[in-house]
Design a protein around this motif. Structure first.
Motif, short mmCIF file in Angstrom:
data_model
loop_
_atom_site.label_atom_id
_atom_site.label_comp_id
_atom_site.label_asym_id
_atom_site.label_seq_id
_atom_site.Cartn_x
_atom_site.Cartn_y
_atom_site.Cartn_z
N PRO A 1 0.81 -1.23 0.00
CA PRO A 1 0.00 0.00 0.00
C PRO A 1 0.83 1.28 0.00
O PRO A 1 0.38 2.30 -0.52
CB PRO A 1 -0.85 -0.11 1.27
CG PRO A 1 -0.19 -1.15 2.11
CD PRO A 1 0.53 -2.07 1.19
N SER A 2 2.04 1.22 0.57
CA SER A 2 2.82 2.46 0.65
C SER A 2 3.24 2.94 -0.74
O SER A 2 3.65 4.09 -0.91
CB SER A 2 4.03 2.28 1.56
OG SER A 2 4.93 1.39 0.95
N ILE B 1 1.20 3.07 -3.28
CA ILE B 1 0.02 3.54 -4.02
C ILE B 1 -0.51 4.83 -3.40
O ILE B 1 -0.79 4.89 -2.21
CB ILE B 1 -1.07 2.45 -4.03
CG1 ILE B 1 -0.52 1.21 -4.75
CG2 ILE B 1 -2.34 2.95 -4.71
CD1 ILE B 1 -1.33 -0.04 -4.52
N SER B 2 -0.65 5.86 -4.21
CA SER B 2 -1.04 7.17 -3.70
C SER B 2 -2.53 7.42 -3.73
O SER B 2 -3.03 8.30 -3.02
CB SER B 2 -0.35 8.27 -4.51
OG SER B 2 1.02 8.26 -4.25
N MET B 3 -3.23 6.67 -4.59
CA MET B 3 -4.65 6.96 -4.77
C MET B 3 -5.31 5.78 -5.49
O MET B 3 -4.65 5.12 -6.30
CB MET B 3 -4.77 8.22 -5.62
CG MET B 3 -6.15 8.76 -5.80
SD MET B 3 -6.08 10.36 -6.68
CE MET B 3 -6.03 11.51 -5.30
N HIS C 1 -5.57 1.08 4.74
CA HIS C 1 -4.19 1.41 4.37
C HIS C 1 -3.97 2.92 4.23
O HIS C 1 -2.90 3.34 3.79
CB HIS C 1 -3.83 0.72 3.06
CG HIS C 1 -3.80 -0.77 3.13
ND1 HIS C 1 -3.06 -1.45 4.06
CD2 HIS C 1 -4.43 -1.72 2.39
CE1 HIS C 1 -3.23 -2.75 3.88
NE2 HIS C 1 -4.07 -2.94 2.89
N ARG C 2 -5.00 3.71 4.53
CA ARG C 2 -4.91 5.17 4.41
C ARG C 2 -4.55 5.61 2.99
O ARG C 2 -3.74 6.52 2.79
CB ARG C 2 -3.91 5.76 5.42
CG ARG C 2 -4.33 5.51 6.87
CD ARG C 2 -3.40 6.17 7.85
NE ARG C 2 -3.46 7.62 7.84
CZ ARG C 2 -4.34 8.35 8.53
NH1 ARG C 2 -5.25 7.76 9.27
NH2 ARG C 2 -4.31 9.68 8.47
N ILE C 3 -5.18 4.97 2.02
CA ILE C 3 -5.01 5.39 0.63
C ILE C 3 -6.27 6.17 0.23
O ILE C 3 -7.38 5.63 0.29
CB ILE C 3 -4.85 4.18 -0.32
CG1 ILE C 3 -3.68 3.30 0.13
CG2 ILE C 3 -4.66 4.64 -1.75
CD1 ILE C 3 -3.62 1.96 -0.63
N PRO C 4 -6.12 7.44 -0.18
CA PRO C 4 -7.30 8.19 -0.61
C PRO C 4 -8.00 7.48 -1.76
O PRO C 4 -7.35 7.02 -2.71
CB PRO C 4 -6.72 9.54 -1.07
CG PRO C 4 -5.39 9.64 -0.40
CD PRO C 4 -4.89 8.23 -0.27
#
Lengths: 263, 263
Positions: free
Chosen positions: A86-87, A89-91, A112-115
């Motif tokens: 996940p780190s 991937i930004s969006m 994963h705190r991905i917008p």
């Protein structure tokens, strides 16, 4: 009361921001018409795009983007392993006709705190899209906060029809001027003077004049910086190498301002 | 070639999005003029705001927001423990005159995947702000992608001066109409018909007419949905209870469309 000078907040809006997605990885899940629109927005912002969609689900525009190598394509449905790193991937943008799968993806993104944006499902959107007018460095985004996407598009077209045709060019000019100014007056302590002079320039010239500004005009304009003055635009025209004799303005050459640029 | 029908991407822009920050926690670090502007943007989007700033650093507008309980205030400088529960924080905005501290905060945010904006330091911004026009549900954001913040503000004012005075009202009307339509034709299989009819409504009426639309007009308009037609706006005027006799349009009452709404 002095209090009343402060604007009263108007709740109910969104926080409209210009996300910096250049060179960052975005997953687009789905390959239909909505995905095609999202992909164009992303390409305009230089994102690194991966489209996850079976070949049968690709519309002609998305196929075109794949053929032109504008996006990377994973030819199958989404699998949770797509978010295994996940780190990186930004969006994530989802545009598939499968509400259960969409909800699953949204929950994974939240974890994963991905917008993420799940098309047509407002409660599963960290952000919405709007209708965007683009002219070089100028971007104007119209949002109706979900109340009327078609009106947003009408308003965007209306705005585009009213803007001067080279509004984008005027912005480029100001940007170039600022870069040139920093070169001739690079010191940090000059900051306030630089900002004040740039403000004077913006205040003095119209958009039309800004659009007309050439490299030569900018170089001539910068000669006024040391004295902290800004000439009329017609003076800049008069200072051009090819200016007609009658357009040359006398005080351009009267030595009344110093040439101590960079001093 | 069919290819040429697809728009060519224009890189160099941002991804402009309407972030949904309602009810989410945002840290604003700093309490000066820039922070005051950020706070207003956030309040307009119903964020839960915590301002971290020593009392001596607060400008009058930020003080006003604290006094009015529009924001929560932590009266000291930032401390890394402020991010000890990162999953509770949706966004961090920094506007302090301390580049080293700013960079530290930005790095912490990156580590915790919290979107952050360090004012005036573009490389330390996940997103930029722009100049925003607001009229009820309508938000128009102007970005020059960092090239000319003052021009962005000029363009925003220019746009505001050109828009019909009640553009926001027209959007509210469309939103209300869509809600009413879903009530009278709630079934999922009606989706395409609902969307098609709403499109016809948007196409048929001008903004000015949309702005004029009353509750009564909407209720009358919805009577045309079953037949899939959209009357001229003057017909809606004629259907109003208080309409003058000469404004009443005969075919409003000729029974040529069915009243099988909801059937």
């Amino acid at each position: 009361m002095a209090d009343q000078n402060f604007p009263e907040p108007q709740g109910g809006g969104s926080l409209i921001i210009a996300w910096q997605i250049k060179g960052k990885k975005v997953l687009v899940i789905g390959g239909g018409e909505v995905a095609a629109g999202r992909i164009l927005h992303l390409l305009n912002a230089d994102a690194l795009i991966t489209v996850i969609c079976p070949p049968s689900g690709l519309n002609p525009e998305v196929k075109h983007r794949i053929t032109k190598n504008q996006v990377f394509h994973i030819p199958r449905n989404f699998h949770p392993s797509d978010l295994s790193d996940p780190s990186s991937i930004s969006m994530v943008l989802v545009a598939i006709d499968d509400p259960a799968a969409s909800t699953l993806i949204y929950k994974l993104c939240q974890k994963h705190r991905i917008p993420a944006n799940i098309a047509d499902v407002p409660p599963e959107c960290d952000f919405y899209f709007g209708s965007v007018h683009r002219d070089g460095p100028l971007q104007i985004m119209v949002s109706t906060n979900g109340k009327g996407p078609r009106i947003a598009s009408m308003i965007r077209k209306f705005i585009a029809s009213k803007l001067p045709s080279n509004a984008g060019r005027a912005i480029e000019s100001v940007g170039e001027l600022r870069v040139k100014l920093r070169k001739i007056a690079p010191e940090q302590k000059e900051g306030p003077k630089r900002m004040g002079w740039m403000k004077d320039v913006s205040d003095k010239y119209s958009w039309e004049e800004m659009c007309e500004m050439t490299e030569e005009d900018m170089d001539n304009l910068l000669r006024f910086y040391a004295a902290g003055t800004v000439p009329e635009f017609k003076e800049l025209r008069g200072m051009r190498a090819g200016a007609k004799e009658e357009d040359k303005v006398p005080y351009t050459f009267d030595g009344s301002f110093g040439f101590s640029v960079g001093a």
